[in-house]
Motif scaffolding. Sequence first.
Motif, PDB file in Angstrom:
ATOM      1  N   THR A  69       0.834  -1.203   0.000  1.00  0.00           N
ATOM      2  CA  THR A  69       0.000   0.000   0.000  1.00  0.00           C
ATOM      3  C   THR A  69       0.870   1.254   0.000  1.00  0.00           C
ATOM      4  OG1 THR A  69      -0.183   0.350   2.394  1.00  0.00           O
ATOM      5  CG2 THR A  69      -1.758  -1.209   1.402  1.00  0.00           C
ATOM      6  N   PHE A  70       0.323   2.342  -0.524  1.00  0.00           N
ATOM      7  CA  PHE A  70       1.047   3.608  -0.565  1.00  0.00           C
ATOM      8  C   PHE A  70       1.346   4.141   0.836  1.00  0.00           C
ATOM      9  CE2 PHE A  70       1.176   8.263  -0.929  1.00  0.00           C
ATOM     10  CZ  PHE A  70       2.275   8.385  -1.760  1.00  0.00           C
ATOM     11  N   PRO A  71       0.354   4.145   1.776  1.00  0.00           N
ATOM     12  CA  PRO A  71       0.681   4.646   3.126  1.00  0.00           C
ATOM     13  C   PRO A  71       1.801   3.856   3.800  1.00  0.00           C
ATOM     14  CG  PRO A  71      -1.700   4.547   2.844  1.00  0.00           C
ATOM     15  CD  PRO A  71      -1.086   3.864   1.650  1.00  0.00           C
ATOM     16  N   GLU A  72       1.808   2.532   3.653  1.00  0.00           N
ATOM     17  CA  GLU A  72       2.876   1.719   4.248  1.00  0.00           C
ATOM     18  C   GLU A  72       4.208   1.996   3.574  1.00  0.00           C
ATOM     19  OE1 GLU A  72       1.218  -2.139   3.643  1.00  0.00           O
ATOM     20  OE2 GLU A  72       0.252  -2.185   5.607  1.00  0.00           O
ATOM     21  N   LEU A  73       4.182   2.186   2.272  1.00  0.00           N
ATOM     22  CA  LEU A  73       5.407   2.498   1.526  1.00  0.00           C
ATOM     23  C   LEU A  73       6.048   3.762   2.084  1.00  0.00           C
ATOM     24  CD1 LEU A  73       7.087   1.639  -1.033  1.00  0.00           C
ATOM     25  CD2 LEU A  73       5.697   3.298  -2.281  1.00  0.00           C
ATOM     26  N   LYS A  74       5.229   4.814   2.297  1.00  0.00           N
ATOM     27  CA  LYS A  74       5.767   6.082   2.793  1.00  0.00           C
ATOM     28  C   LYS A  74       6.159   6.020   4.265  1.00  0.00           C
ATOM     29  CE  LYS A  74       4.513  10.151   1.613  1.00  0.00           C
ATOM     30  NZ  LYS A  74       3.749  11.382   1.437  1.00  0.00           N
ATOM     31  N   ASP A  93       6.500  12.943  -6.622  1.00  0.00           N
ATOM     32  CA  ASP A  93       5.312  12.560  -7.381  1.00  0.00           C
ATOM     33  C   ASP A  93       5.470  11.124  -7.856  1.00  0.00           C
ATOM     34  OD1 ASP A  93       7.327  13.592  -9.043  1.00  0.00           O
ATOM     35  OD2 ASP A  93       5.939  14.086 -10.632  1.00  0.00           O
ATOM     36  N   SER A  94       4.463  10.601  -8.518  1.00  0.00           N
ATOM     37  CA  SER A  94       4.409   9.186  -8.844  1.00  0.00           C
ATOM     38  C   SER A  94       5.258   8.841 -10.069  1.00  0.00           C
ATOM     39  CB  SER A  94       2.962   8.800  -9.100  1.00  0.00           C
ATOM     40  OG  SER A  94       2.850   7.435  -9.320  1.00  0.00           O
ATOM     41  N   TRP A 115      16.426   4.866  -6.963  1.00  0.00           N
ATOM     42  CA  TRP A 115      15.534   3.998  -6.202  1.00  0.00           C
ATOM     43  C   TRP A 115      14.099   4.417  -6.489  1.00  0.00           C
ATOM     44  CZ3 TRP A 115      17.421   0.757  -1.926  1.00  0.00           C
ATOM     45  CH2 TRP A 115      18.821   0.698  -1.870  1.00  0.00           C
ATOM     46  N   ILE A 116      13.318   3.522  -7.055  1.00  0.00           N
ATOM     47  CA  ILE A 116      11.929   3.814  -7.394  1.00  0.00           C
ATOM     48  C   ILE A 116      11.046   3.054  -6.414  1.00  0.00           C
ATOM     49  CG2 ILE A 116      10.159   3.604  -9.184  1.00  0.00           C
ATOM     50  CD1 ILE A 116      12.627   3.797 -11.159  1.00  0.00           C
ATOM     51  N   PHE A 117      10.203   3.809  -5.708  1.00  0.00           N
ATOM     52  CA  PHE A 117       9.318   3.256  -4.682  1.00  0.00           C
ATOM     53  C   PHE A 117       7.904   3.190  -5.246  1.00  0.00           C
ATOM     54  CE2 PHE A 117      12.891   5.207  -2.555  1.00  0.00           C
ATOM     55  CZ  PHE A 117      13.252   4.256  -1.612  1.00  0.00           C
ATOM     56  N   GLY A 127       0.624  -4.548 -13.531  1.00  0.00           N
ATOM     57  CA  GLY A 127       0.997  -4.171 -14.889  1.00  0.00           C
ATOM     58  C   GLY A 127       2.062  -3.088 -14.936  1.00  0.00           C
ATOM     59  N   LYS A 128       2.182  -2.294 -13.852  1.00  0.00           N
ATOM     60  CA  LYS A 128       3.219  -1.259 -13.795  1.00  0.00           C
ATOM     61  C   LYS A 128       4.620  -1.874 -13.880  1.00  0.00           C
ATOM     62  CE  LYS A 128       0.659   1.594 -10.475  1.00  0.00           C
ATOM     63  NZ  LYS A 128       0.721   2.110  -9.088  1.00  0.00           N
ATOM     64  N   LEU A 129       4.725  -3.138 -13.507  1.00  0.00           N
ATOM     65  CA  LEU A 129       6.026  -3.799 -13.469  1.00  0.00           C
ATOM     66  C   LEU A 129       6.454  -4.343 -14.827  1.00  0.00           C
ATOM     67  CD1 LEU A 129       5.502  -5.793 -10.157  1.00  0.00           C
ATOM     68  CD2 LEU A 129       6.515  -3.527 -10.442  1.00  0.00           C
TER      69      LEU A 129
END
Length: 152
Positions: A69-74, A93-94, A115-117, A127-129
């Motif tokens: 998840t985005f919140p956990e990533l940050k 930004d994304s 480093w891309i998070f 699919g982003k991968l």
Amino acid sequence: MRTDEIYYRPSGKVVEDFHSSNAFIKGIMGPVGSSKSSACIMDLAARAAEQQPDAKGTRWTRWLVCRSTFPELKSTTIKTFQEWFPNAKFKWDSPITAWIDYIKPDDKTRIQSEWIFMPIERPEDVGKLKSFEATGGRMNEAGEMRKAALDM
């Protein structure tokens, strides 16, 4: 002492074994507070320093770091990264991207590491991968992620 120097020591035998593995896919498990996240970040950083330098003496790498998840990533993954690399430059930004740029003390080659998070929250995020070109990557809390993300 320079303020950009990093002093890291593996927290025990499990982490030492993790670092010494050259397996194509490797993982580490342990209890909360056992330095798994730090070990993973420092493992990629060490691999960046081992990358073959180009003709100008620069060791280029690109790492993909995913979390479910985005919140956990940050709040966890990026936070730990920033604790180890407080001088990293960020684009917020994304996708969130950080750059590390330093001179390797022992041989004076330059380390330039991107480093891309990326959060993998929904099935369509996998699919982003597709066709993502990276030196390597890390799935933070891989047990919480979709198997399709690892397969990709």
